[in-house]
Design a protein around this motif. Structure first.
Motif, PDB file in Angstrom:
ATOM      1  N   VAL A 106       0.902  -1.138  -0.036  1.00 20.71           N
ATOM      2  CA  VAL A 106       0.122   0.083  -0.002  1.00 20.71           C
ATOM      3  C   VAL A 106       0.730   1.300  -0.089  1.00 20.71           C
ATOM      4  O   VAL A 106       0.592   2.049  -0.629  1.00 20.71           O
ATOM      5  CB  VAL A 106      -0.873   0.007   1.250  1.00 20.71           C
ATOM      6  N   TYR A 107       2.028   1.197   0.692  1.00 19.13           N
ATOM      7  CA  TYR A 107       2.793   2.541   0.849  1.00 19.13           C
ATOM      8  C   TYR A 107       3.125   2.942  -0.696  1.00 19.13           C
ATOM      9  O   TYR A 107       3.422   4.201  -0.927  1.00 19.13           O
ATOM     10  CB  TYR A 107       4.007   2.553   1.590  1.00 19.13           C
ATOM     11  N   LYS A 108       3.529   2.070  -1.589  1.00 19.74           N
ATOM     12  CA  LYS A 108       3.690   2.425  -3.001  1.00 19.74           C
ATOM     13  C   LYS A 108       2.796   2.981  -3.622  1.00 19.74           C
ATOM     14  O   LYS A 108       2.776   4.045  -4.504  1.00 19.74           O
ATOM     15  CB  LYS A 108       4.448   1.214  -3.847  1.00 19.74           C
ATOM     16  N   LEU A 109       1.664   2.729  -3.323  1.00 16.70           N
ATOM     17  CA  LEU A 109       0.391   3.382  -3.925  1.00 16.70           C
ATOM     18  C   LEU A 109       0.193   4.793  -3.322  1.00 16.70           C
ATOM     19  O   LEU A 109      -0.533   5.578  -4.058  1.00 16.70           O
ATOM     20  CB  LEU A 109      -0.962   2.486  -3.689  1.00 16.70           C
ATOM     21  N   LEU A 110       0.570   4.964  -2.173  1.00 14.53           N
ATOM     22  CA  LEU A 110       0.464   6.375  -1.482  1.00 14.53           C
ATOM     23  C   LEU A 110       1.729   7.327  -1.877  1.00 14.53           C
ATOM     24  O   LEU A 110       2.040   8.297  -1.455  1.00 14.53           O
ATOM     25  CB  LEU A 110       0.443   6.082   0.037  1.00 14.53           C
ATOM     26  N   GLY A 111       2.393   6.930  -3.038  1.00 12.46           N
ATOM     27  CA  GLY A 111       3.580   7.578  -3.387  1.00 12.46           C
ATOM     28  C   GLY A 111       5.076   6.990  -3.166  1.00 12.46           C
ATOM     29  O   GLY A 111       6.078   7.690  -3.543  1.00 12.46           O
ATOM     30  N   GLY A 112       5.016   5.922  -2.557  1.00 12.70           N
ATOM     31  CA  GLY A 112       6.414   5.347  -2.329  1.00 12.70           C
ATOM     32  C   GLY A 112       6.743   5.735  -0.852  1.00 12.70           C
ATOM     33  O   GLY A 112       6.429   6.639  -0.142  1.00 12.70           O
ATOM     34  N   ALA A 113       7.922   5.137  -0.546  1.00 12.19           N
ATOM     35  CA  ALA A 113       8.637   5.541   0.914  1.00 12.19           C
ATOM     36  C   ALA A 113       9.406   6.797   1.046  1.00 12.19           C
ATOM     37  O   ALA A 113      10.101   7.177   0.048  1.00 12.19           O
ATOM     38  CB  ALA A 113       9.610   4.316   1.304  1.00 12.19           C
ATOM     39  N   ALA A 114       8.830   7.516   1.868  1.00 13.89           N
ATOM     40  CA  ALA A 114       9.652   8.741   2.163  1.00 13.89           C
ATOM     41  C   ALA A 114      10.954   8.608   3.097  1.00 13.89           C
ATOM     42  O   ALA A 114      11.674   9.510   3.442  1.00 13.89           O
ATOM     43  CB  ALA A 114       8.668   9.936   2.588  1.00 13.89           C
ATOM     44  N   ARG A 115      11.072   7.307   3.846  1.00 15.67           N
ATOM     45  CA  ARG A 115      12.132   6.938   4.874  1.00 15.67           C
ATOM     46  C   ARG A 115      12.418   5.698   4.684  1.00 15.67           C
ATOM     47  O   ARG A 115      11.419   4.759   4.094  1.00 15.67           O
ATOM     48  CB  ARG A 115      11.636   7.393   6.152  1.00 15.67           C
ATOM     49  N   ASP A 116      13.314   5.122   5.137  1.00 14.56           N
ATOM     50  CA  ASP A 116      13.789   3.646   5.241  1.00 14.56           C
ATOM     51  C   ASP A 116      12.883   2.828   6.212  1.00 14.56           C
ATOM     52  O   ASP A 116      12.749   1.579   6.206  1.00 14.56           O
ATOM     53  CB  ASP A 116      15.316   3.632   5.331  1.00 14.56           C
ATOM     54  N   GLY A 117      12.337   3.700   7.271  1.00 11.26           N
ATOM     55  CA  GLY A 117      11.881   2.782   8.475  1.00 11.26           C
ATOM     56  C   GLY A 117      10.854   3.477   9.298  1.00 11.26           C
ATOM     57  O   GLY A 117      10.998   4.900   9.235  1.00 11.26           O
ATOM     58  N   LEU A 332       5.053   5.348   6.389  1.00 11.68           N
ATOM     59  CA  LEU A 332       6.447   5.514   5.622  1.00 11.68           C
ATOM     60  C   LEU A 332       6.245   6.396   4.464  1.00 11.68           C
ATOM     61  O   LEU A 332       7.402   6.933   4.105  1.00 11.68           O
ATOM     62  CB  LEU A 332       6.528   4.091   4.967  1.00 11.68           C
ATOM     63  N   SER A 333       5.192   6.741   4.038  1.00 10.63           N
ATOM     64  CA  SER A 333       4.940   7.637   3.011  1.00 10.63           C
ATOM     65  C   SER A 333       4.819   9.139   3.351  1.00 10.63           C
ATOM     66  O   SER A 333       4.955   9.782   2.352  1.00 10.63           O
ATOM     67  CB  SER A 333       3.681   7.215   2.257  1.00 10.63           C
ATOM     68  N   VAL A 334       4.406   9.495   4.425  1.00  8.05           N
ATOM     69  CA  VAL A 334       4.019  11.110   4.685  1.00  8.05           C
ATOM     70  C   VAL A 334       5.412  11.720   4.930  1.00  8.05           C
ATOM     71  O   VAL A 334       6.278  11.262   5.276  1.00  8.05           O
ATOM     72  CB  VAL A 334       2.876  11.277   5.558  1.00  8.05           C
ATOM     73  N   PRO A 335       5.306  12.937   4.377  1.00  7.51           N
ATOM     74  CA  PRO A 335       6.715  13.952   4.588  1.00  7.51           C
ATOM     75  C   PRO A 335       6.773  14.230   6.192  1.00  7.51           C
ATOM     76  O   PRO A 335       7.978  14.327   6.613  1.00  7.51           O
ATOM     77  CB  PRO A 335       6.369  14.733   3.710  1.00  7.51           C
ATOM     78  N   ASN A 336       5.612  14.394   6.831  1.00  6.63           N
ATOM     79  CA  ASN A 336       5.732  15.034   8.231  1.00  6.63           C
ATOM     80  C   ASN A 336       5.679  13.905   9.460  1.00  6.63           C
ATOM     81  O   ASN A 336       5.437  14.120  10.412  1.00  6.63           O
ATOM     82  CB  ASN A 336       5.009  16.129   8.586  1.00  6.63           C
ATOM     83  N   PHE A 337       6.420  12.735   9.075  1.00  3.08           N
ATOM     84  CA  PHE A 337       6.066  11.603   9.994  1.00  3.08           C
ATOM     85  C   PHE A 337       6.998  11.900  11.290  1.00  3.08           C
ATOM     86  O   PHE A 337       8.206  12.564  11.093  1.00  3.08           O
ATOM     87  CB  PHE A 337       6.652  10.562   9.440  1.00  3.08           C
ATOM     88  N   GLY A 338       6.647  11.545  12.388  1.00  2.00           N
ATOM     89  CA  GLY A 338       7.085  11.915  13.613  1.00  2.00           C
ATOM     90  C   GLY A 338       7.700  10.562  14.349  1.00  2.00           C
ATOM     91  O   GLY A 338       8.782  10.550  14.493  1.00  2.00           O
ATOM     92  N   ILE A 339       6.808   9.682  14.736  1.00  2.00           N
ATOM     93  CA  ILE A 339       6.940   8.501  15.450  1.00  2.00           C
ATOM     94  C   ILE A 339       5.511   7.821  15.443  1.00  2.00           C
ATOM     95  O   ILE A 339       4.270   8.636  15.488  1.00  2.00           O
ATOM     96  CB  ILE A 339       7.352   9.035  16.996  1.00  2.00           C
ATOM     97  N   GLN A 340       5.721   6.609  15.559  1.00  2.00           N
ATOM     98  CA  GLN A 340       4.691   5.732  15.856  1.00  2.00           C
ATOM     99  C   GLN A 340       4.354   4.909  17.204  1.00  2.00           C
ATOM    100  O   GLN A 340       5.450   4.196  17.404  1.00  2.00           O
ATOM    101  CB  GLN A 340       4.474   4.499  14.671  1.00  2.00           C
TER     102      GLN A 340
END
Length: 404
Positions: A106-117, A332-340
């Motif tokens: 799914v993350y590739k459908l959302l534009g791909g990975a913006a980070r490695d993990g 994995l896909s959003v640019p403003n990820f902080g923590i999970q």
């Protein structure tokens, strides 16, 4: 044209109660969605079974946005945790189907990975500070880079976030009536800075340190606590006041520079619009299951990105592995990820949910299987019937009901 031929609800309790939606297409592709609302599971199961599932049969599973709008706007009675959790289950299942049809995670459908993990934080607790420090050490040894620390408040019989000595869950009770916990703010405001200071003294500043207030304070009390915690450089102070009053965070902001996180009980972008656009928080904690699924969560995170607010999605053990997997794909896909948030799941959950995500060196990755990367064993699910449980009620020492 491919259509949805069946939408069915599965209620199971492999360690916790989980509500799962299974959507099947005319091509035989199956998508899974999480519809769990802790303490109100059957309300969502009924909403789906009686009101939503009949509407899905015959629809094009690829029209995800149209289905979301159809279920949200078409019902007239909008928002609220039951409705938005039901919509989320449908939405996530449809994204799962789309990924399987495309042969992509799914993350590739959302534009791909913006980070490695995806950086995750764990929960460390203790009946007292020494026990908490031992639990933090245990999680650090497991590779966690971020830890939420909670310890029992001296003088209180039970404290939110701290399991009982017998190891049972600290939240739900298997009884007809909920447990009633007593709360006193004064000893908490004294003990919390001492407790978090002890963590910093032993582990230094090489780990991220988080703390959950769980909506217990007034704005001025939260401002005072945030100020007292500033020397300990928290990653965030979570849910300091009841989340309905967005303007309350203005008062907190005036008194502390400790980063603020809130939003696990929010169901829509409207619940956090003011908090984000007025920059009253630093992290928005809405979850994929309780905020309308991947489609709506991305809208919330996109708004947050415009105002420098980062993500910190709710990820408790009372949401199923389907929910965690969906969150990881978004993270994995959003640019403003902080923590999970990552609590993991109690056994025998792995007998029901087969997962593809992995943990390494403080980070999770959703994996590269098509769709979400989670499958559900229906025969195993049938072995664990629903277990009625109640969330606690919180009372002040004078007997009045307080926020839990």
């Amino acid at each position: 044209m491919t259509t949805i031929t069946e939408a069915r609800v599965i209620v199971t309790a492999p360690g916790r109660n989980y509500v799962t939606l299974k959507i099947t297409t005319s091509d035989g592709v199956v998508g899974w969605g999480d519809a769990t609302l802790n303490g109100r599971e059957l309300a969502v199961a009924a909403y789906l079974t009686e009101h939503v599932c009949p509407l899905l049969v015959g629809r094009d599973p690829a029209r995800i946005e149209d289905t979301w709008q159809f279920l949200y706007k078409g019902a007239y009675w909008r928002r609220g945790p039951v409705t938005m959790t039901a919509i989320a289950a449908v939405d996530v299942a449809l994204w799962d189907i789309l990924g399987k049809v495309a042969g992509l995670p799914v993350y590739k459908l959302l534009g791909g990975a913006a980070r490695d993990g995806v950086l995750v934080y764990c929960h460390a607790t203790g009946e007292d500070v020494p026990a908490l420090l031992d639990d933090v050490a245990r999680h650090v040894d497991q590779g966690y880079l971020a830890v939420r620390a909670q310890a029992a408040v001296p003088g209180l019989a039970k404290t939110y976030g701290v399991p009982t000595p017998d190891g049972k869950l600290y939240e739900p009770a298997s009884s007809a009536l909920p447990e009633e916990h007593l709360w006193d703010t004064a000893p908490y405001l004294r003990s919390a800075p001492e407790m978090l200071g002890a963590v910093r003294e032993r582990f230094g500043f090489g780990i991220h340190l988080l703390h959950d207030v769980h909506h217990r304070l007034t704005p001025i009390e939260a401002g005072r606590l945030g100020r007292d915690l500033e020397p300990h450089r928290l990653f965030w102070m979570e849910d300091p006041t009841p989340a309905e009053d967005q303007a309350a965070f203005r008062v907190i902001r005036q008194h502390t520079t400790t980063p603020l996180a809130v939003g696990e009980v929010f169901n829509s972008i409207w619940d956090c619009q003011q908090l984000i656009t007025e920059r009253l928080i630093d992290y928005i904690r809405t979850s994929v299951t309780h905020a309308g699924g991947i489609t709506h969560l991305r809208r919330i995170f996109a708004l947050a990105d415009l105002y420098g607010v980062r993500t910190g999605s709710h990820g408790p053990g009372d949401l199923s592995p389907v929910s965690l997997a969906a969150a990881l794909h978004v993270d994995l896909s959003v640019p403003n990820f902080g923590i999970q948030e990552f609590m993991g799941h109690r056994e025998p959950a792995s007998e029901v949910f087969r997962t593809g995500y992995t943990f390494e060196n403080g980070y999770l990755h959703p994996g590269d299987e098509p769709g979400l990367g989670v499958e559900v064993d229906e025969e195993a699910a049938a072995r664990f019937p629903y277990d009625p449980r109640q969330l606690p009620v919180n009372r002040r020492l004078d007997g009045s009901v307080h926020d839990w």
